[in-house]
Enzyme design. Structure first.
Site, PDB file in Angstrom:
ATOM      1  N   TYR A 143       0.858  -1.183   0.000  1.00 30.90           N
ATOM      2  CA  TYR A 143       0.000   0.000   0.000  1.00 30.90           C
ATOM      3  C   TYR A 143       0.893   1.232   0.000  1.00 30.90           C
ATOM      4  O   TYR A 143       1.854   1.308   0.759  1.00 30.90           O
ATOM      5  CB  TYR A 143      -0.884  -0.002   1.251  1.00 30.90           C
ATOM      6  CG  TYR A 143      -1.764   1.225   1.400  1.00 30.90           C
ATOM      7  CD1 TYR A 143      -2.847   1.435   0.550  1.00 30.90           C
ATOM      8  CD2 TYR A 143      -1.512   2.163   2.408  1.00 30.90           C
ATOM      9  CE1 TYR A 143      -3.663   2.553   0.711  1.00 30.90           C
ATOM     10  CE2 TYR A 143      -2.335   3.280   2.566  1.00 30.90           C
ATOM     11  CZ  TYR A 143      -3.400   3.471   1.716  1.00 30.90           C
ATOM     12  OH  TYR A 143      -4.205   4.574   1.870  1.00 30.90           O
ATOM     13  N   ASP A 238       9.313   2.707  -0.259  1.00 27.32           N
ATOM     14  CA  ASP A 238       8.282   3.366   0.532  1.00 27.32           C
ATOM     15  C   ASP A 238       8.543   3.005   1.990  1.00 27.32           C
ATOM     16  O   ASP A 238       8.164   1.930   2.458  1.00 27.32           O
ATOM     17  CB  ASP A 238       6.893   2.914   0.089  1.00 27.32           C
ATOM     18  CG  ASP A 238       5.788   3.572   0.904  1.00 27.32           C
ATOM     19  OD1 ASP A 238       6.107   4.210   1.930  1.00 27.32           O
ATOM     20  OD2 ASP A 238       4.614   3.440   0.524  1.00 27.32           O
ATOM     21  N   LYS A 266       4.474   9.078   8.844  1.00 32.82           N
ATOM     22  CA  LYS A 266       4.307   8.497  10.172  1.00 32.82           C
ATOM     23  C   LYS A 266       5.357   9.005  11.191  1.00 32.82           C
ATOM     24  O   LYS A 266       5.218  10.117  11.653  1.00 32.82           O
ATOM     25  CB  LYS A 266       4.220   6.986  10.053  1.00 32.82           C
ATOM     26  CG  LYS A 266       2.983   6.652   9.179  1.00 32.82           C
ATOM     27  CD  LYS A 266       2.588   5.217   9.019  1.00 32.82           C
ATOM     28  CE  LYS A 266       1.260   5.159   8.286  1.00 32.82           C
ATOM     29  NZ  LYS A 266       1.184   4.260   7.180  1.00 32.82           N
TER      30      LYS A 266
HETATM   31  C1  LIG Z   1       0.484   4.713   5.796  1.00 32.30           C
HETATM   32  C2  LIG Z   1       1.202   4.429   4.547  1.00 32.30           C
HETATM   33  C3  LIG Z   1       1.133   5.280   3.440  1.00 32.30           C
HETATM   34  C4  LIG Z   1       0.168   6.429   3.372  1.00 32.30           C
HETATM   35  O1  LIG Z   1       0.415   7.400   4.323  1.00 32.30           O
HETATM   36  P1  LIG Z   1      -0.782   8.395   4.728  1.00 32.30           P
HETATM   37  O2  LIG Z   1      -0.107   9.345   5.664  1.00 32.30           O
HETATM   38  O3  LIG Z   1      -1.815   7.530   5.365  1.00 32.30           O
HETATM   39  O4  LIG Z   1      -1.255   9.035   3.500  1.00 32.30           O
HETATM   40  C5  LIG Z   1       1.967   5.036   2.370  1.00 32.30           C
HETATM   41  N1  LIG Z   1       2.806   3.989   2.370  1.00 32.30           N
HETATM   42  C6  LIG Z   1       2.882   3.134   3.404  1.00 32.30           C
HETATM   43  C7  LIG Z   1       3.853   2.009   3.347  1.00 32.30           C
HETATM   44  C8  LIG Z   1       2.063   3.309   4.501  1.00 32.30           C
HETATM   45  O5  LIG Z   1       2.097   2.417   5.490  1.00 32.30           O
END
Ligand SMILES: *Cc1c(COP(=O)(O)O)cnc(C)c1O
Length: 429
Positions: A143, A238, A266
């Site tokens: 994701y 990511d 995060k």
């Molecule tokens: C949470 C997450 C996102 C998206 O971040 P948001 O701040 O929710 O838009 C993208 N990549 C990974 C791996 C994530 O866990």
């Protein structure tokens, strides 16, 4: 009598779609009602239902030091009255950018944004703009936020171009998103060969947290590195979850594989809405105003958010033992849970990478989206509800991670393990 929580949820549903601002919070896939949180401290959540919960969601990652931690609170209090947004550059942006660049291998410049979604969306735009190629490869089960081009899953059979996973995403927009199987280098190679000279980038969660925790097989990330280099495609890690979590130097540091670009979120905001993307200087020079690739943000680099993130990263940098402490706590939980599973002869599978852990209700360790789909989500729902009833807040989905924070006390963990034993005994009978 309905409690405050249920009343609030009723009202929330009237004004907000499903009563929540992010779907996973509705607890639907585990057959429970959402818990509205009144306040949080350390590893504890206090619900509008009047109950306390031991928290293993950790706001999905940022709260690695626990909730309302002094480190971040002090920074926010100190700068609260300096103004909350300028729309002009400030020192804290430079400080946080430097901190990320110095921590993360291979990254020379970063651009701040407001979420992980924005970070990945922008990084891909830059990768496309700078390679002058349109196609990208992502992995099924990974994701990267909710931008249109990334809400795809693999088509049936031999199709590698993605199909939208949400109405509202035109097939035309995702036709340049090719979907590969996680941990399957041969598949990536095939896709690259079939699209020679057209792949701008490969984006990957170096440790997957968004289909439950799925670890990269030995050589997978290194293999991606080599394939990308050979094909002239950019490798994007990511690290929105893994950055500053699986190590201070992210998954890149942990596995010794250096990507061309990386995305953060995060933890780097200390709980504020912050994301960032970065890369080698020659790549980031493509970004406006130096280069032609446009990307902007009214609240990007928000001074208060930068101060919070900086306090968080400073603390993690200056207290490297935190990572060992969290590792010990996570291992304590893992071992305790495994012991219960063994004693009750339950064939469920625990997967852990540092502070990220998932109990899969399937027998084999999953390495791909196909594997995790074997998990029994109904059973996970029962597990979740059993733990919730005993005051333990787990991720409300089989396909999410448990986040272990350093605020957990031994007592918290023992209470958790006792609840785990009771719930597993119920499931075994
Ligand atoms: C949470 C997450 C996102 C998206 O971040 P948001 O701040 O929710 O838009 C993208 N990549 C990974 C791996 C994530 O866990």
């Amino acid at each position: 009598m309905r409690n405050n929580n249920e009343k609030l949820f009723e009202e929330a549903k009237y004004y907000i779609p499903g009563g929540v601002n992010s779907p996973v919070r509705a607890f639907r896939s585990v057959g429970a009602l959402p818990v509205f949180i009144r306040k949080a401290k350390g590893a504890h959540l206090f619900g509008e239902d009047g109950r306390m919960y031991i928290d293993y969601i950790s706001s999905w990652g940022p709260m690695i030091l626990g909730h309302s931690c002094d480190v971040v609170n002090k920074a926010v209090e100190q700068h609260l009255h300096d103004g909350i947004s300028y729309g002009l550059p400030c020192r804290a942006e430079v400080d946080l950018a430097r901190e990320i660049v110095e921590a993360y291998p291979g990254i020379d410049e970063v651009r701040m944004v407001n979420s992980g979604t924005e970070a990945t969306m922008s990084a891909i735009r830059v990768a496309r703009g700078c390679t002058k190629r349109d196609k990208i490869i992502k992995f099924e089960g990974c994701y990267h936020g909710h931008s249109d081009g990334l809400l795809v899953s693999s088509g049936s059979g031999a199709l590698t171009f993605g199909v939208p996973t949400s109405p509202g995403v035109p097939a035309d927009i995702v036709k340049n998103t090719l979907v590969a199987r996680y941990n399957d280098l041969e598949h990536v190679k095939q896709i690259m060969e079939a699209n020679k000279g057209q792949i701008a980038c490969v984006i990957v969660e170096p440790v997957c947290g968004n289909m439950g925790v799925v670890r990269p097989r030995a050589g997978f990330l290194q293999g991606l590195r080599e394939l990308c280099t050979k094909e002239g495609a950019l490798l994007i890690f990511d690290e929105v979850i893994t950055g500053f979590r699986v190590s201070y130097h992210g998954a890149a540091g942990l596995f010794g594989v250096v990507p061309d670009m990386a995305c953060f979120g995060k933890i780097i905001g200390g709980g504020f809405p912050v994301g960032a993307y970065g890369g080698r200087r020659d790549i980031m020079e493509c970004v406006s105003p130096n280069g032609p690739v446009y990307q902007a943000g009214t609240l990007s680099g928000n001074p208060l958010a930068m101060r919070a993130g900086l306090a968080m990263l400073d603390y993690l940098k200056n207290n490297p033992a935190v990572y060992d402490v969290i590792e010990e706590k996570a291992a304590y939980l893992e071992n305790g849970m495994q012991k219960v599973l063994d004693e009750l002869k339950l064939p469920f599978t625990l997967v852990r990478e540092h502070s990220l852990m998932t109990l899969f209700f399937c027998q084999r360790t999953p390495y791909s989206y196909n594997d995790v789909k074997e998990a029994d989500t109904k059973l996970y729902g029962k597990y979740f509800r059993g733990m919730l009833a005993r005051g333990v807040m787990l991720a409300p989905s089989q396909f999410e991670a448990m986040f272990v924070s350093c605020a957990l006390t031994k007592n918290d963990m023992d209470v958790t393990l006792e609840a785990f034993r009771e719930v597993m005994e119920e499931l075994a009978s």
